[in-house]
Design a protein around this motif. Structure first.
Motif, PDB file in Angstrom:
ATOM      1  N   PHE A  92      68.101  29.277  26.176  1.00 55.45           N
ATOM      2  CA  PHE A  92      67.792  28.888  27.553  1.00 55.45           C
ATOM      3  C   PHE A  92      68.207  29.974  28.537  1.00 55.45           C
ATOM      4  N   GLU A  93      69.350  30.597  28.271  1.00 55.55           N
ATOM      5  CA  GLU A  93      69.857  31.635  29.166  1.00 55.55           C
ATOM      6  C   GLU A  93      68.940  32.853  29.175  1.00 55.55           C
ATOM      7  N   GLU A  94      68.339  33.155  28.031  1.00 61.11           N
ATOM      8  CA  GLU A  94      67.474  34.339  27.945  1.00 61.11           C
ATOM      9  C   GLU A  94      66.064  34.053  28.461  1.00 61.11           C
ATOM     10  N   GLN A  95      65.527  32.871  28.165  1.00 54.44           N
ATOM     11  CA  GLN A  95      64.128  32.576  28.496  1.00 54.44           C
ATOM     12  C   GLN A  95      63.951  31.659  29.701  1.00 54.44           C
ATOM     13  N   GLY A  96      65.045  31.039  30.158  1.00 51.35           N
ATOM     14  CA  GLY A  96      64.957  30.191  31.329  1.00 51.35           C
ATOM     15  C   GLY A  96      64.091  28.956  31.110  1.00 51.35           C
ATOM     16  N   LEU A  97      63.410  28.541  32.156  1.00 54.88           N
ATOM     17  CA  LEU A  97      62.607  27.318  32.111  1.00 54.88           C
ATOM     18  C   LEU A  97      61.508  27.383  31.058  1.00 54.88           C
ATOM     19  N   ALA A  98      61.004  28.580  30.777  1.00 56.39           N
ATOM     20  CA  ALA A  98      59.896  28.729  29.827  1.00 56.39           C
ATOM     21  C   ALA A  98      60.260  28.278  28.416  1.00 56.39           C
ATOM     22  N   TYR A  99      61.549  28.243  28.099  1.00 53.23           N
ATOM     23  CA  TYR A  99      61.950  27.868  26.749  1.00 53.23           C
ATOM     24  C   TYR A  99      61.565  26.424  26.413  1.00 53.23           C
ATOM     25  N   PHE A 100      61.415  25.593  27.441  1.00 55.99           N
ATOM     26  CA  PHE A 100      61.035  24.205  27.186  1.00 55.99           C
ATOM     27  C   PHE A 100      59.669  24.111  26.519  1.00 55.99           C
ATOM     28  N   ASN A 101      58.808  25.105  26.741  1.00 53.79           N
ATOM     29  CA  ASN A 101      57.499  25.098  26.076  1.00 53.79           C
ATOM     30  C   ASN A 101      57.623  25.150  24.563  1.00 53.79           C
ATOM     31  N   GLN A 102      58.747  25.644  24.075  1.00 49.04           N
ATOM     32  CA  GLN A 102      58.931  25.780  22.632  1.00 49.04           C
ATOM     33  C   GLN A 102      59.570  24.566  21.985  1.00 49.04           C
ATOM     34  N   ILE A 103      60.235  23.719  22.762  1.00 46.19           N
ATOM     35  CA  ILE A 103      60.971  22.611  22.150  1.00 46.19           C
ATOM     36  C   ILE A 103      60.420  21.234  22.506  1.00 46.19           C
ATOM     37  N   VAL A 104      59.622  21.133  23.574  1.00 43.61           N
ATOM     38  CA  VAL A 104      59.073  19.830  23.943  1.00 43.61           C
ATOM     39  C   VAL A 104      58.007  19.407  22.939  1.00 43.61           C
ATOM     40  N   HIS A 105      57.955  18.129  22.642  1.00 47.74           N
ATOM     41  CA  HIS A 105      56.957  17.591  21.710  1.00 47.74           C
ATOM     42  C   HIS A 105      55.557  17.992  22.183  1.00 47.74           C
ATOM     43  N   PRO A 106      54.680  18.405  21.264  1.00 46.86           N
ATOM     44  CA  PRO A 106      53.346  18.892  21.654  1.00 46.86           C
ATOM     45  C   PRO A 106      52.535  17.907  22.479  1.00 46.86           C
ATOM     46  N   ASP A 107      52.727  16.609  22.244  1.00 47.15           N
ATOM     47  CA  ASP A 107      51.990  15.613  23.020  1.00 47.15           C
ATOM     48  C   ASP A 107      52.526  15.465  24.438  1.00 47.15           C
ATOM     49  N   ASP A 108      53.719  15.999  24.674  1.00 48.23           N
ATOM     50  CA  ASP A 108      54.370  15.807  25.975  1.00 48.23           C
ATOM     51  C   ASP A 108      54.364  17.056  26.843  1.00 48.23           C
ATOM     52  N   VAL A 109      53.989  18.211  26.281  1.00 49.93           N
ATOM     53  CA  VAL A 109      54.062  19.465  27.040  1.00 49.93           C
ATOM     54  C   VAL A 109      53.191  19.403  28.292  1.00 49.93           C
ATOM     55  N   ALA A 110      51.889  19.160  28.099  1.00 54.74           N
ATOM     56  CA  ALA A 110      50.977  19.148  29.243  1.00 54.74           C
ATOM     57  C   ALA A 110      51.307  18.044  30.250  1.00 54.74           C
ATOM     58  N   PRO A 111      51.508  16.773  29.809  1.00 53.95           N
ATOM     59  CA  PRO A 111      51.837  15.718  30.787  1.00 53.95           C
ATOM     60  C   PRO A 111      53.115  16.001  31.569  1.00 53.95           C
TER      61      PRO A 111
END
Length: 275
Positions: A92-111
């Motif tokens: 999280f410290e290296e990638q910031g907010l963008a890191y959530f794109n890698q860990i959020v469930h695929p069905d939940d990313v866009a919503p």
């Protein structure tokens, strides 16, 4: 997790991330291109100068963070991330907010990003003096490194504006509510009695149920929304001293050690509606 389920998730991940990243890029453009001015507080310095506060946050039951909207990097991130979410702080410290794109469930990313985007558009449409009162609660799933799916509740509020009225920092907490989701699903499957429990007509656990007064429930809801004692006093037209007296009684009734534990308790007991 079964191999077939992993394959299905991977397929959805590709589709979900494509749309999700498109919305995320729109959000980044919206935030990074603001004509930011000067800020009053540097939270990186503030954190370094307040080790006692940092220690409290690091040992809390929730992940606590401060996000710099000018860079989408974390000015602060409690070091209990791995204990709660399963991931190293470094990611999280290296990638910031963008890191959530890698860990959020695929069905939940866009919503999830669509909801955040909508919230920020509404926030920026407000006059600056109203922005600091805004809160956002959002729930989504993440996939942990071991493949388990965790339901999390993220609660955030505006922390600081610059001298032009733009939001520069947001503070939030992220809680694991997987157990709560399982309990709700289990209760929902148990027929008419369970429906009464979910509607709040009978206590889910008559032996251990804590009874809070109407006023105490009002105060708990405002605390969960991020209100400070003086703000609660103004909102409810009561004295600052009265608010603190109620807070102390609520802490004692719920056997909580601090505000974080209190919020966790009312979440699991469904004492208030977080919507």
């Amino acid at each position: 997790m079964m191999q077939e389920e992993k394959l299905n998730i991977n397929r959805r991940w590709s589709s979900g991330l494509t749309t999700g990243r498109q919305v995320f890029n729109q959000l980044c453009g919206l935030l990074l291109n603001q004509p930011y001015g000067q800020v009053q507080i540097s939270y990186e310095n503030y954190i370094r100068e307040n080790p006692t506060l940092v220690n409290i946050l690091n040992n809390g039951p929730c992940v606590t963070w401060i996000l710099d909207m000018r860079t989408l990097q974390f000015s602060f991130l409690s070091n209990n991330v791995k204990d709660i979410l399963g991931y190293d702080n470094k990611n999280f410290e290296e990638q910031g907010l963008a890191y959530f794109n890698q860990i959020v469930h695929p069905d939940d990313v866009a919503p999830t990003w669509q909801l955040v985007m909508k919230k920020w558009e509404c926030l920026m449409a407000l006059p600056p003096y109203q922005r600091t009162a805004e809160k956002m609660n959002i729930s989504y799933r993440i996939i942990q490194p071991n493949g388990n799916i965790m339901q999390v509740l993220e609660q955030s509020s505006v922390l600081q504006l610059d001298d032009r009225g733009h939001v520069t920092h947001v503070m939030g907490v992220c809680s694991d509510i997987s157990l709560l989701e399982k309990l709700e699903n289990k209760i929902a499957a148990n027929g008419p009695v369970a429906e009464k429990i979910m509607a709040g007509k009978v206590p889910a656990d008559p032996v251990n149920q804590v009874i809070l007064s109407k006023r105490e429930l009002q105060i708990v809801k405002l605390i969960a929304a991020g209100y400070k004692s003086r703000d609660i006093a103004q909102e409810l037209f009561i004295s600052f001293h009265t608010v603190n007296t109620h807070r102390q009684k609520i802490i004692e009734k719920t056997n909580s050690k601090n505000t974080s534990e209190l919020i966790q308790y009312v979440m699991t007991q469904k004492l208030i509606d977080f919507e």
